[in-house]
Write a protein that holds these residues in place. Structure first.
Motif, PDB file in Angstrom:
ATOM      1  N   PHE A 131       8.263 -14.127  -7.448  1.00  0.00           N
ATOM      2  CA  PHE A 131       8.125 -12.880  -6.706  1.00  0.00           C
ATOM      3  C   PHE A 131       7.297 -11.837  -7.442  1.00  0.00           C
ATOM      4  CE2 PHE A 131      11.823 -12.346  -9.428  1.00  0.00           C
ATOM      5  CZ  PHE A 131      11.708 -11.041  -9.889  1.00  0.00           C
ATOM      6  N   HIS A 132       6.822 -10.873  -6.654  1.00  0.00           N
ATOM      7  CA  HIS A 132       6.268  -9.632  -7.185  1.00  0.00           C
ATOM      8  C   HIS A 132       7.112  -8.505  -6.630  1.00  0.00           C
ATOM      9  CE1 HIS A 132       3.556  -6.014  -6.568  1.00  0.00           C
ATOM     10  NE2 HIS A 132       3.781  -6.056  -7.861  1.00  0.00           N
ATOM     11  N   GLU A 173       1.623  -8.899 -13.521  1.00  0.00           N
ATOM     12  CA  GLU A 173       1.266  -7.585 -12.984  1.00  0.00           C
ATOM     13  C   GLU A 173      -0.210  -7.338 -13.251  1.00  0.00           C
ATOM     14  OE1 GLU A 173       0.911  -4.675 -11.046  1.00  0.00           O
ATOM     15  OE2 GLU A 173       3.090  -5.017 -11.184  1.00  0.00           O
ATOM     16  N   THR A 174      -0.913  -6.809 -12.246  1.00  0.00           N
ATOM     17  CA  THR A 174      -2.347  -6.556 -12.388  1.00  0.00           C
ATOM     18  C   THR A 174      -2.653  -5.096 -12.698  1.00  0.00           C
ATOM     19  OG1 THR A 174      -2.564  -6.227  -9.999  1.00  0.00           O
ATOM     20  CG2 THR A 174      -2.910  -8.458 -10.845  1.00  0.00           C
ATOM     21  N   LEU A 175      -1.682  -4.206 -12.518  1.00  0.00           N
ATOM     22  CA  LEU A 175      -1.895  -2.791 -12.807  1.00  0.00           C
ATOM     23  C   LEU A 175      -1.585  -2.497 -14.271  1.00  0.00           C
ATOM     24  CD1 LEU A 175      -0.272  -1.145  -9.646  1.00  0.00           C
ATOM     25  CD2 LEU A 175      -2.695  -1.637 -10.061  1.00  0.00           C
ATOM     26  N   SER A 176      -2.280  -1.529 -14.819  1.00  0.00           N
ATOM     27  CA  SER A 176      -2.046  -1.149 -16.209  1.00  0.00           C
ATOM     28  C   SER A 176      -0.727  -0.393 -16.338  1.00  0.00           C
ATOM     29  CB  SER A 176      -3.195  -0.272 -16.715  1.00  0.00           C
ATOM     30  OG  SER A 176      -3.175   0.989 -16.058  1.00  0.00           O
ATOM     31  N   GLN A 177      -0.217  -0.313 -17.554  1.00  0.00           N
ATOM     32  CA  GLN A 177       1.031   0.398 -17.791  1.00  0.00           C
ATOM     33  C   GLN A 177       0.892   1.876 -17.472  1.00  0.00           C
ATOM     34  OE1 GLN A 177       3.927  -1.067 -18.453  1.00  0.00           O
ATOM     35  NE2 GLN A 177       4.901   0.945 -18.287  1.00  0.00           N
ATOM     36  N   GLN A 236      -1.035  -8.208  -6.182  1.00  0.00           N
ATOM     37  CA  GLN A 236      -0.551  -8.974  -7.332  1.00  0.00           C
ATOM     38  C   GLN A 236      -0.205 -10.411  -6.930  1.00  0.00           C
ATOM     39  OE1 GLN A 236       0.201  -5.890  -6.526  1.00  0.00           O
ATOM     40  NE2 GLN A 236       0.621  -4.599  -8.313  1.00  0.00           N
ATOM     41  N   MET A 237       0.462 -10.570  -5.794  1.00  0.00           N
ATOM     42  CA  MET A 237       0.795 -11.918  -5.341  1.00  0.00           C
ATOM     43  C   MET A 237      -0.453 -12.667  -4.890  1.00  0.00           C
ATOM     44  SD  MET A 237       3.008 -14.299  -4.929  1.00  0.00           S
ATOM     45  CE  MET A 237       4.613 -13.531  -5.163  1.00  0.00           C
ATOM     46  N   LYS A 238      -1.380 -11.962  -4.250  1.00  0.00           N
ATOM     47  CA  LYS A 238      -2.619 -12.617  -3.825  1.00  0.00           C
ATOM     48  C   LYS A 238      -3.406 -13.087  -5.042  1.00  0.00           C
ATOM     49  CE  LYS A 238      -5.684 -13.965  -0.808  1.00  0.00           C
ATOM     50  NZ  LYS A 238      -6.758 -14.459  -1.673  1.00  0.00           N
ATOM     51  N   ALA A 239      -3.430 -12.266  -6.102  1.00  0.00           N
ATOM     52  CA  ALA A 239      -4.126 -12.669  -7.327  1.00  0.00           C
ATOM     53  C   ALA A 239      -3.490 -13.928  -7.909  1.00  0.00           C
ATOM     54  CB  ALA A 239      -4.092 -11.537  -8.346  1.00  0.00           C
TER      55      ALA A 239
END
Length: 259
Positions: free
Chosen positions: A65-66, A98-102, A145-148
């Motif tokens: 999951f995301h 996770e694709t986003l930065s902290q 994120q899930m698509k990536a």
């Protein structure tokens, strides 16, 4: 659309997967034969091919999951309870990268999530006997994120390593019209290209699928939750539906390997 007449399971019928017998050695999915690949690898399309387990090992259902604000994660944990409730089947939780930065996550006030749940790589999917994918919606389809993560499965697609593997979806949306059905519907294309078997829950949850006395996420495609602005907590009905989906998938996987 009909009103679902006849969709409630018969009370005289034994529940799926309640047998205490150990699952027999898997024989594969009927109708699939070995396919020679361009790189000279062979795929049998069977559970026997993707499982190196013995007769005494549990079947493994990955719950991948995301989750941004914890709603999907909460459903995933409840879904694992359902999977684990079927004898001989084990649910394993994973989150996608996770694709986003902290820094961005902090600006979005994203809460800390359970660090005990490991991040999965695409290559690890082949170890599962079935997979339940969970994700929030973004304009009626899965989160980036899930698509990536799905985009990273190209190597598995090339060799059709996931073909014949059962899979299902559960989702989170912000509003009632935000994609409880379309988010799962548009995700089916990912399974089709991999040759995976989509397992919806239909109306197997029974009367809980027809109640109109409270707000409830979920659809025949799979469990779901309404997150609102991110502060709404999943209702007990939504969590119970997630648990049911885990149990239902586990029972279906046992039925397939016993066929």
């Amino acid at each position: 659309m009909g009103k679902g007449g006849g969709c409630v399971p018969s009370k005289s019928r034994a529940p799926l997967g309640v047998s205490n017998n150990e699952p027999p050695t898997p024989r594969g999915v009927a109708g699939l034969t070995p396919v020679e690949q361009n790189d000279n690898t062979t795929f049998s399309g069977s559970f026997e091919e993707v499982r190196s387990s013995t007769q005494n090992e549990n079947l493994k259902i990955f719950i991948v999951f995301h989750s941004m604000y914890g709603h999907v994660e909460g459903m995933a944990k409840r879904m694992k309870i359902g999977v684990d409730g079927i004898d001989g089947v084990e649910g394993i939780l994973y989150r996608v990268p996770e694709t986003l930065s902290q820094d961005v996550l902090e600006q979005m006030k994203v809460p800390l999530l359970d660090e005990e749940i490991p991040v999965i790589s695409a290559a690890e999917l082949v170890k599962a006997d079935a997979i339940l994918f969970g994700f929030p919606t973004r304009y009626g389809s899965m989160s980036a994120q899930m698509k990536a993560f799905f985009d990273s499965t190209g190597g598995l697609w090339k060799e059709q390593k996931l073909a014949g593997k059962p899979a299902g979806f559960f989702v989170s949306t912000g509003t009632q019209g935000g994609g409880q059905e379309t988010t799962a519907w548009t995700a089916i294309t990912q399974l089709v290209h991999h040759g995976m078997l989509f397992v919806p829950i239909g109306y197997t949850f029974g009367a809980g699928m027809f109640k109109m006395d409270s707000i409830r996420g979920g659809s025949p495609y799979g469990a779901g939750v309404f997150a609102g602005d991110g502060t709404r907590e999943p209702s007990e009905t939504e969590l119970a539906l997630a648990e049911h989906q885990g149990q239902y998938m586990a029972a279906m996987v046992k039925r397939l390997v016993q066929a």
